[in-house]
Design a protein around this motif. Structure first.
Motif, PDB file in Angstrom:
ATOM      1  N   VAL A   1       0.854  -1.182   0.000  1.00 44.01           N
ATOM      2  CA  VAL A   1       0.000   0.000   0.000  1.00 44.01           C
ATOM      3  C   VAL A   1       0.894   1.237   0.000  1.00 44.01           C
ATOM      4  N   PHE A   2       0.628   2.157  -0.912  1.00 49.74           N
ATOM      5  CA  PHE A   2       1.488   3.330  -1.049  1.00 49.74           C
ATOM      6  C   PHE A   2       0.679   4.513  -1.574  1.00 49.74           C
ATOM      7  N   THR A   3       1.258   5.690  -1.456  1.00 53.14           N
ATOM      8  CA  THR A   3       0.606   6.931  -1.899  1.00 53.14           C
ATOM      9  C   THR A   3       1.395   7.565  -3.032  1.00 53.14           C
ATOM     10  N   VAL A   4       0.671   8.015  -4.059  1.00 50.24           N
ATOM     11  CA  VAL A   4       1.262   8.890  -5.066  1.00 50.24           C
ATOM     12  C   VAL A   4       0.797  10.294  -4.691  1.00 50.24           C
ATOM     13  N   PRO A   5       1.711  11.138  -4.212  1.00 46.33           N
ATOM     14  CA  PRO A   5       1.284  12.429  -3.660  1.00 46.33           C
ATOM     15  C   PRO A   5       0.734  13.378  -4.721  1.00 46.33           C
ATOM     16  N   ALA A   6      -0.117  14.290  -4.278  1.00 46.16           N
ATOM     17  CA  ALA A   6      -0.678  15.316  -5.168  1.00 46.16           C
ATOM     18  C   ALA A   6       0.440  16.101  -5.829  1.00 46.16           C
ATOM     19  N   LYS A   7       0.321  16.271  -7.151  1.00 43.02           N
ATOM     20  CA  LYS A   7       1.303  17.029  -7.938  1.00 43.02           C
ATOM     21  C   LYS A   7       2.720  16.485  -7.740  1.00 43.02           C
ATOM     22  N   GLY A   8       2.824  15.185  -7.444  1.00 48.40           N
ATOM     23  CA  GLY A   8       4.128  14.588  -7.192  1.00 48.40           C
ATOM     24  C   GLY A   8       4.287  13.251  -7.888  1.00 48.40           C
ATOM     25  N   THR A   9       5.394  12.568  -7.587  1.00 48.93           N
ATOM     26  CA  THR A   9       5.698  11.282  -8.218  1.00 48.93           C
ATOM     27  C   THR A   9       6.000  10.221  -7.165  1.00 48.93           C
ATOM     28  N   LYS A  10       5.888   8.979  -7.581  1.00 48.13           N
ATOM     29  CA  LYS A  10       6.258   7.831  -6.755  1.00 48.13           C
ATOM     30  C   LYS A  10       6.907   6.791  -7.658  1.00 48.13           C
ATOM     31  N   THR A  11       8.079   6.340  -7.280  1.00 50.81           N
ATOM     32  CA  THR A  11       8.779   5.319  -8.064  1.00 50.81           C
ATOM     33  C   THR A  11       8.644   3.970  -7.380  1.00 50.81           C
ATOM     34  N   LEU A  12       8.097   3.011  -8.112  1.00 51.45           N
ATOM     35  CA  LEU A  12       7.946   1.640  -7.633  1.00 51.45           C
ATOM     36  C   LEU A  12       9.077   0.782  -8.186  1.00 51.45           C
ATOM     37  N   GLN A  13       9.546  -0.159  -7.397  1.00 50.89           N
ATOM     38  CA  GLN A  13      10.525  -1.130  -7.864  1.00 50.89           C
ATOM     39  C   GLN A  13       9.880  -2.509  -7.774  1.00 50.89           C
ATOM     40  N   ILE A  14       9.526  -3.045  -8.925  1.00 50.86           N
ATOM     41  CA  ILE A  14       8.701  -4.250  -8.995  1.00 50.86           C
ATOM     42  C   ILE A  14       9.576  -5.449  -9.343  1.00 50.86           C
ATOM     43  N   LYS A  15       9.479  -6.510  -8.527  1.00 49.81           N
ATOM     44  CA  LYS A  15      10.300  -7.719  -8.721  1.00 49.81           C
ATOM     45  C   LYS A  15       9.570  -8.682  -9.651  1.00 49.81           C
ATOM     46  N   THR A  16       9.927  -8.669 -10.923  1.00 50.18           N
ATOM     47  CA  THR A  16       9.265  -9.534 -11.902  1.00 50.18           C
ATOM     48  C   THR A  16       9.926 -10.901 -12.013  1.00 50.18           C
ATOM     49  N   LEU A  17      11.025 -11.111 -11.307  1.00 48.96           N
ATOM     50  CA  LEU A  17      11.751 -12.378 -11.233  1.00 48.96           C
ATOM     51  C   LEU A  17      12.488 -12.745 -12.515  1.00 48.96           C
ATOM     52  N   GLU A  18      12.037 -12.228 -13.632  1.00 49.34           N
ATOM     53  CA  GLU A  18      12.734 -12.354 -14.915  1.00 49.34           C
ATOM     54  C   GLU A  18      12.444 -11.094 -15.721  1.00 49.34           C
ATOM     55  N   GLN A  19      13.349 -10.798 -16.639  1.00 48.51           N
ATOM     56  CA  GLN A  19      13.143  -9.591 -17.441  1.00 48.51           C
ATOM     57  C   GLN A  19      12.052  -9.825 -18.484  1.00 48.51           C
ATOM     58  N   LEU A  20      11.079  -8.946 -18.504  1.00 52.21           N
ATOM     59  CA  LEU A  20       9.931  -9.039 -19.401  1.00 52.21           C
ATOM     60  C   LEU A  20       9.963  -7.894 -20.407  1.00 52.21           C
ATOM     61  N   GLU A  21       9.230  -8.068 -21.493  1.00 51.12           N
ATOM     62  CA  GLU A  21       9.091  -6.985 -22.467  1.00 51.12           C
ATOM     63  C   GLU A  21       7.936  -6.059 -22.106  1.00 51.12           C
ATOM     64  N   ASN A  22       6.898  -6.646 -21.468  1.00 50.35           N
ATOM     65  CA  ASN A  22       5.718  -5.879 -21.083  1.00 50.35           C
ATOM     66  C   ASN A  22       5.318  -6.222 -19.659  1.00 50.35           C
ATOM     67  N   LEU A  23       4.655  -5.279 -19.013  1.00 46.57           N
ATOM     68  CA  LEU A  23       4.205  -5.476 -17.643  1.00 46.57           C
ATOM     69  C   LEU A  23       2.796  -4.935 -17.506  1.00 46.57           C
ATOM     70  N   GLU A  24       1.909  -5.745 -16.919  1.00 46.05           N
ATOM     71  CA  GLU A  24       0.558  -5.248 -16.635  1.00 46.05           C
ATOM     72  C   GLU A  24       0.537  -4.670 -15.221  1.00 46.05           C
ATOM     73  N   LEU A  25       0.452  -3.350 -15.157  1.00 42.66           N
ATOM     74  CA  LEU A  25       0.327  -2.665 -13.875  1.00 42.66           C
ATOM     75  C   LEU A  25      -1.119  -2.777 -13.410  1.00 42.66           C
ATOM     76  N   LYS A  26      -1.316  -3.243 -12.201  1.00 40.57           N
ATOM     77  CA  LYS A  26      -2.675  -3.414 -11.686  1.00 40.57           C
ATOM     78  C   LYS A  26      -2.705  -2.962 -10.225  1.00 40.57           C
ATOM     79  N   LEU A  27      -3.412  -1.853  -9.978  1.00 41.11           N
ATOM     80  CA  LEU A  27      -3.430  -1.243  -8.658  1.00 41.11           C
ATOM     81  C   LEU A  27      -4.863  -0.919  -8.253  1.00 41.11           C
TER      82      LEU A  27
END
Length: 371
Positions: free
Chosen positions: A322-348
């Protein structure tokens, strides 16, 4: 003598400047447009000294300008007039006239409205886009609603869960409301009023196909009542084709609204999800070196914090689920995909949004990962 004249002119200029007021605020509300529509910020439930409020109508206009609103309505109680001995006004349109005069040189839409006030089970309802408030002054509530319909007004049910009229804190859809809905005399319902959110009111909105509304119901000062307590005013976001009164009215009757209070957003999924997508921009999607940890930067272009929960099968490297993307700001996520992929489905899951009772809007994006 010449020096004295110059000094007088300077002092006069300073005195005039000191009396000016600013229409800018550090807490101005801002939300992006969605495809096909303009996202207009509105507050259609407010009071002044012309019913049971504490301020003159021009103050409401100044507050709205400071909050960067697009449209407002002053909905004075027609029947409840506690200041009538001090401010007698047989013309119930007077607050609207004063507000219009204050707004005439500003880019703010002022919509005529009034509040029809009765005891339970009738309750309180606002009629906006009226043409003459005096014609709604009827002894029988049914006649007041009929008069509003005759003026092609948009009518919504105020604070239906209000505990002074419903001691259990839940709305009660009486035969009176059922008849008004059937007759086309009741079109919306407040799910947020003065910061209070009732999911039972949202359930009624969905069940009866009523437009979802959020309002401040302000009586005192917006700054004192909300901002000094760390809140923004509750509003209704209206998805309108144009920034005009007619477009707002069309959108309200069509049900294209989202009720907002701070980071709480409530609306039908077809309205809320496009807004959520417009609020969140993806800035970067890239693996960290030769790892299988992909860095995704999200930008929130709205004026409210947005709280999310991870629904992906992958966990985060440096953030809780659970995390917040602040108003007028940014949030960087580091997602462990276990292998390198060409595409990622972000689902929040946007866990401070509601498209139905206990049901959140879900943000999904198919992201191409940069090489």
């Amino acid at each position: 003598m010449k020096i004295q004249t110059i000094l007088f002119a300077l002092l006069f200029s300073v005195a005039i400047s000191a009396q000016e007021h600013s229409h800018h605020s550090t807490k101005a509300l801002s939300f992006p447009d969605v495809p096909g529509y303009k996202t207009l910020k509105t507050d259609f439930h407010q009071h002044t000294v012309f019913s049971d409020g504490s301020v003159w109508p021009n103050i409401r206009i100044m507050e709205a300008l400071r909050d960067n609103l697009d449209a407002v309505s002053l909905t004075e109680h027609l029947e409840y007039q506690p200041h009538s001995k001090d401010i007698p006004h047989p013309d119930r349109n007077r607050a609207y006239e004063i507000a219009m005069n204050e707004a005439k040189n500003h880019d703010l839409l002022v919509i005529a409205g009034s509040e029809i006030t009765r005891d339970a089970p009738v309750g309180h309802s606002n009629a906006i886009f009226i043409t003459d408030a005096n014609e709604l002054m009827e002894d029988e509530a049914e006649d007041a609603f009929a008069a509003a319909k005759k003026q092609n007004a948009f009518v919504f049910w105020n604070h239906p869960a209000w505990h002074p009229q419903n001691p259990n804190g839940n709305p009660y859809l009486s035969d009176f409301q059922k008849a008004r809905i059937k007759n086309g005399e009741l079109h919306g319902i407040e799910v947020i009023n003065d910061g209070d959110y009732a999911e039972e009111s949202l359930a009624l909105a969905l069940e009866q196909n009523l437009t979802i509304m959020g309002t401040s119901d302000i009586h005192g000062l917006i700054d004192w009542h909300f901002k000094e307590k760390g809140h923004s005013r509750p509003i209704t976001l209206v998805l309108a084709k144009e920034r005009t009164k007619n477009s707002i009215k069309e959108a309200l009757f069509a049900g294209r609204t989202i009720a907002v209070f701070d980071d709480l957003m409530v609306g039908k999924e077809e309205n809320l999800l496009p807004l959520l997508n417009a609020c969140i921009k993806v800035k970067e999607v890239k693996y960290i070196g030769k790892t299988s940890i992909v860095s995704v930067t999200l930008e929130n272009v709205s004026s409210t914090d947005l709280l999310f929960e991870n629904l992906m099968p992958y966990t985060f490297y440096s953030n809780p689920a659970v995390f917040t993307v602040p108003a007028k700001g940014t949030k960087t996520l580091q997602i462990k995909t276990l292998e390198q992929l060409e595409n990622l489905e972000l689902k929040l899951s946007a866990i401070r949004t509601y498209v139905a009772p206990k049901e959140h809007a879900v943000l999904t994006r198919n992201l191409k990962i940069e090489e």
